[in-house]
Design an enzyme around this catalytic site. Sequence first.
Site, PDB file in Angstrom:
ATOM      1  N   LYS A  84       0.958  -1.353   0.022  1.00  0.00           N
ATOM      2  CA  LYS A  84       0.069  -0.060  -0.097  1.00  0.00           C
ATOM      3  C   LYS A  84       0.930   1.149   0.151  1.00  0.00           C
ATOM      4  O   LYS A  84       1.442   1.433   0.820  1.00  0.00           O
ATOM      5  CB  LYS A  84      -0.680   0.032   1.226  1.00  0.00           C
TER       6      LYS A  84
HETATM    7  C1  E4P Z   1      -8.393   1.454   3.307  1.00  0.00           C
HETATM    8  O1  E4P Z   1      -7.492   0.590   2.834  1.00  0.00           O
HETATM    9  C2  E4P Z   1      -8.271   1.822   4.889  1.00  0.00           C
HETATM   10  O2  E4P Z   1      -7.621   0.994   5.503  1.00  0.00           O
HETATM   11  C3  E4P Z   1      -9.505   2.037   5.398  1.00  0.00           C
HETATM   12  O3  E4P Z   1     -10.782   1.751   4.359  1.00  0.00           O
HETATM   13  C4  E4P Z   1      -9.719   3.557   6.188  1.00  0.00           C
HETATM   14  O4  E4P Z   1     -11.182   3.568   6.637  1.00  0.00           O
HETATM   15  P1  E4P Z   1     -11.354   4.477   7.760  1.00  0.00           P
HETATM   16  O5  E4P Z   1     -11.643   5.851   6.934  1.00  0.00           O
HETATM   17  O6  E4P Z   1     -12.585   4.122   8.192  1.00  0.00           O
HETATM   18  O7  E4P Z   1     -10.056   4.848   8.607  1.00  0.00           O
END
Ligand code: E4P
Length: 221
Positions: A84
């Site tokens: 990522k």
């Molecule tokens: C995506 O890969 C992120 O881990 C995640 O969806 C972030 O979500 P949040 O806004 O609930 O922290």
Amino acid sequence: MKIFLDTANVEEIKQGVSWGLVDGVTTNPSLASREKGKDFKTIVKEILSITPGPVSIEVIAEDYDGMMKQALKIRELGDNAVVKIPMTLSGLRAIKSLKEKKIPVNCTLIFNPLQALFAAKSGAEYVSPFVGRLDDISEDGMGIVAQIKQIFTNYDIETKILVASIRNPVHVLRSAIIGADVVTLPFDVLKKLPSHPKTDEGLIRFSEDWKKIFPSGEFFL
Ligand code: E4P
């Protein structure tokens, strides 16, 4: 549409996999910080082994060299490890280099359609628009996903749209209608999806009527 779990919790992943609902997993530093008192590298290795598909693991470095170093370490952890990378100029450069090395990248922290287009042009395997965080500031998160879908369709872009920061089942329904490739769900949203109050009500009624015919369950004896 593939369903990923947005968690770093091994028990949640095991349950989701046992229901046949989990195609992959996404983690991030905030989710990792919730797994207190445990060695995160050990957790990640277990997640990679129990997940029947890609597992996104995020770099922490913000500079190109640091991202590359961490990306290669992440990829060493398993063949289903996806790196990522955040949506920045250094991130785009890292995505391009990782694509050349055939290492799949999920480009994270995407908040507008052009960021998604640029990540795709650099070679990202997935782009992750954060719909919930956009809704939080009175923007239309799902509208951004629809625009990304339109742009990717216009240019036959193969990068997958992974809808992230999902807060509720309506986000999931709209993702499916738009034709997103993947949704990544918190465990509580995953559990809500198969439920409906009329299903629960129907079950009670069937059970009560059945007992009128077979008060002691004779039929199945
Ligand atoms: C995506 O890969 C992120 O881990 C995640 O969806 C972030 O979500 P949040 O806004 O609930 O922290």
